[in-house]
Design an enzyme around this catalytic site. Structure first.
Site, PDB file in Angstrom:
ATOM      1  N   LYS A 238      -0.606   6.182   9.150  1.00 58.34           N
ATOM      2  CA  LYS A 238      -0.957   7.557   9.393  1.00 58.34           C
ATOM      3  C   LYS A 238      -0.910   7.249  11.611  1.00 58.34           C
ATOM      4  CE  LYS A 238      -2.223  11.229   6.991  1.00 58.34           C
ATOM      5  NZ  LYS A 238      -3.098  11.723   5.713  1.00 58.34           N
TER       6      LYS A 238
ATOM      7  N   ASP B 280      -2.452  11.269  -4.988  1.00 54.42           N
ATOM      8  CA  ASP B 280      -2.554  12.745  -5.175  1.00 54.42           C
ATOM      9  C   ASP B 280      -3.880  13.151  -5.101  1.00 54.42           C
ATOM     10  OD1 ASP B 280      -4.870  10.555  -4.936  1.00 54.42           O
ATOM     11  OD2 ASP B 280      -5.814  11.222  -6.143  1.00 54.42           O
TER      12      ASP B 280
ATOM     13  N   GLU C  59       0.889  -1.615   0.033  1.00 51.66           N
ATOM     14  CA  GLU C  59      -0.049   0.054   0.049  1.00 51.66           C
ATOM     15  C   GLU C  59       0.924   0.745  -0.380  1.00 51.66           C
ATOM     16  OE1 GLU C  59      -2.573   1.241  -0.626  1.00 51.66           O
ATOM     17  OE2 GLU C  59      -4.426   0.579   0.595  1.00 51.66           O
TER      18      GLU C  59
ATOM     19  N   ASP D 246      -4.326   4.978   6.139  1.00 55.71           N
ATOM     20  CA  ASP D 246      -4.541   6.502   7.476  1.00 55.71           C
ATOM     21  C   ASP D 246      -5.762   5.285   8.166  1.00 55.71           C
ATOM     22  OD1 ASP D 246      -5.775   8.884   7.268  1.00 55.71           O
ATOM     23  OD2 ASP D 246      -6.558   9.183   5.632  1.00 55.71           O
TER      24      ASP D 246
HETATM   25  P1  5GP Z   1      -8.138   4.501   4.990  1.00 55.35           P
HETATM   26  O1  5GP Z   1      -8.482   5.919   5.590  1.00 55.35           O
HETATM   27  O2  5GP Z   1      -8.789   3.895   4.772  1.00 55.35           O
HETATM   28  O3  5GP Z   1      -6.716   4.088   5.878  1.00 55.35           O
HETATM   29  O4  5GP Z   1      -7.104   5.124   3.982  1.00 55.35           O
HETATM   30  C1  5GP Z   1      -8.061   5.299   2.030  1.00 55.35           C
HETATM   31  C2  5GP Z   1      -7.017   5.948   0.902  1.00 55.35           C
HETATM   32  O5  5GP Z   1      -7.243   7.411   1.249  1.00 55.35           O
HETATM   33  C3  5GP Z   1      -5.643   5.434   0.865  1.00 55.35           C
HETATM   34  O6  5GP Z   1      -5.480   4.413   0.272  1.00 55.35           O
HETATM   35  C4  5GP Z   1      -4.691   6.750   0.280  1.00 55.35           C
HETATM   36  O7  5GP Z   1      -5.743   6.714  -1.104  1.00 55.35           O
HETATM   37  C5  5GP Z   1      -6.426   7.840   0.802  1.00 55.35           C
HETATM   38  N1  5GP Z   1      -5.131   9.040   1.745  1.00 55.35           N
HETATM   39  C6  5GP Z   1      -4.937   8.619   3.199  1.00 55.35           C
HETATM   40  N2  5GP Z   1      -4.466   9.631   3.479  1.00 55.35           N
HETATM   41  C7  5GP Z   1      -3.455  10.584   2.683  1.00 55.35           C
HETATM   42  C8  5GP Z   1      -3.066  11.350   1.926  1.00 55.35           C
HETATM   43  O8  5GP Z   1      -2.385  11.870   3.224  1.00 55.35           O
HETATM   44  N3  5GP Z   1      -2.241  11.947   0.793  1.00 55.35           N
HETATM   45  C9  5GP Z   1      -3.508  11.051  -0.864  1.00 55.35           C
HETATM   46  N4  5GP Z   1      -3.376  12.112  -1.542  1.00 55.35           N
HETATM   47  N5  5GP Z   1      -4.478  10.391   0.069  1.00 55.35           N
HETATM   48  C10 5GP Z   1      -4.995   9.996   1.357  1.00 55.35           C
END
Ligand code: 5GP
Length: 178
Positions: free
Chosen positions: A132, A160, A100, A104
């Site tokens: 994070k 992105d 990955e 986040d």
């Molecule tokens: P989750 O919150 O489900 O762990 O993350 C979901 C998706 O949010 C990640 O795979 C990524 O595509 C996007 N994402 C989370 N944090 C960031 C960030 O700081 N920058 C970007 N560009 N995408 C993020």
């Protein structure tokens, strides 16, 4: 400082810092998976650059396959359904590392992990370039992390902002004032 669409970003991790860390991560994987049947599953779109650079540093036999989380408006309570598409490799009884770009909240990883686990790999680990910890509320934290970062929005190196910025070779974070 760079501009992506309407937002300004500062350098957070240089291209060199990223490459140096990838060399270390690949060496760890080389050591741990020497006698295993290693298959990387790279989660598109964000992880394409990381997957490519990491794999070039791996010296043991391995394979790579790609999956994509496709979100569409569905009938569940949140109004969104996530579906994993593209797995065309048999992973049963094999040693799988999910690649990955960023974990986040961990919600996406919950889905990817349980989907892949349903194919009964002999082991299933998670390698994420970025993590994070302050935002994480998921079931599967990455086993291997490139960099733990604060809760800021980052772009570049595959990540992105409204589909732009994936081509940058460094990682940038949203400028404080915005
Ligand atoms: P989750 O919150 O489900 O762990 O993350 C979901 C998706 O949010 C990640 O795979 C990524 O595509 C996007 N994402 C989370 N944090 C960031 C960030 O700081 N920058 C970007 N560009 N995408 C993020």
């Amino acid at each position: 400082m760079i501009q992506v669409l309407d937002k300004t970003f500062d350098v957070f991790l240089s291209a060199q810092q990223i490459q140096d860390r990838i060399v270390e991560m690949a060496a760890e994987i080389d050591r741990e998976y020497r006698d295993k049947d290693l298959v990387f599953i790279s989660v598109l779109n964000g992880s394409f650059m990381f997957a490519s650079d990491l794999m070039k540093r791996i010296t043991i036999p391995c394979e790579i396959s790609f999956v994509k989380v496709s979100s569409y408006k569905g009938m569940n309570s949140s109004g969104r359904v996530d579906e994993l598409i593209g797995l065309n490799t048999n992973i049963e009884d094999r040693d799988v590392i999910i690649l990955e770009d960023i974990v986040d909240t961990g919600i996406t990883m919950n889905k990817i992990y349980s989907y892949l686990d349903s194919f009964h790999p002999s082991s299933l680990k998670i390698t994420s370039l970025l993590f994070k910890p302050d935002a994480f509320d998921g079931k599967h934290a990455p086993d291997q992390i490139g960099f733990s970062i604060p809760n800021d929005f980052v772009v570049g190196y595959g990540l992105d902002y409204n589909e732009k910025g994936r081509n940058l070779d460094a990682i940038y974070k949203l400028k404080e004032t915005e």
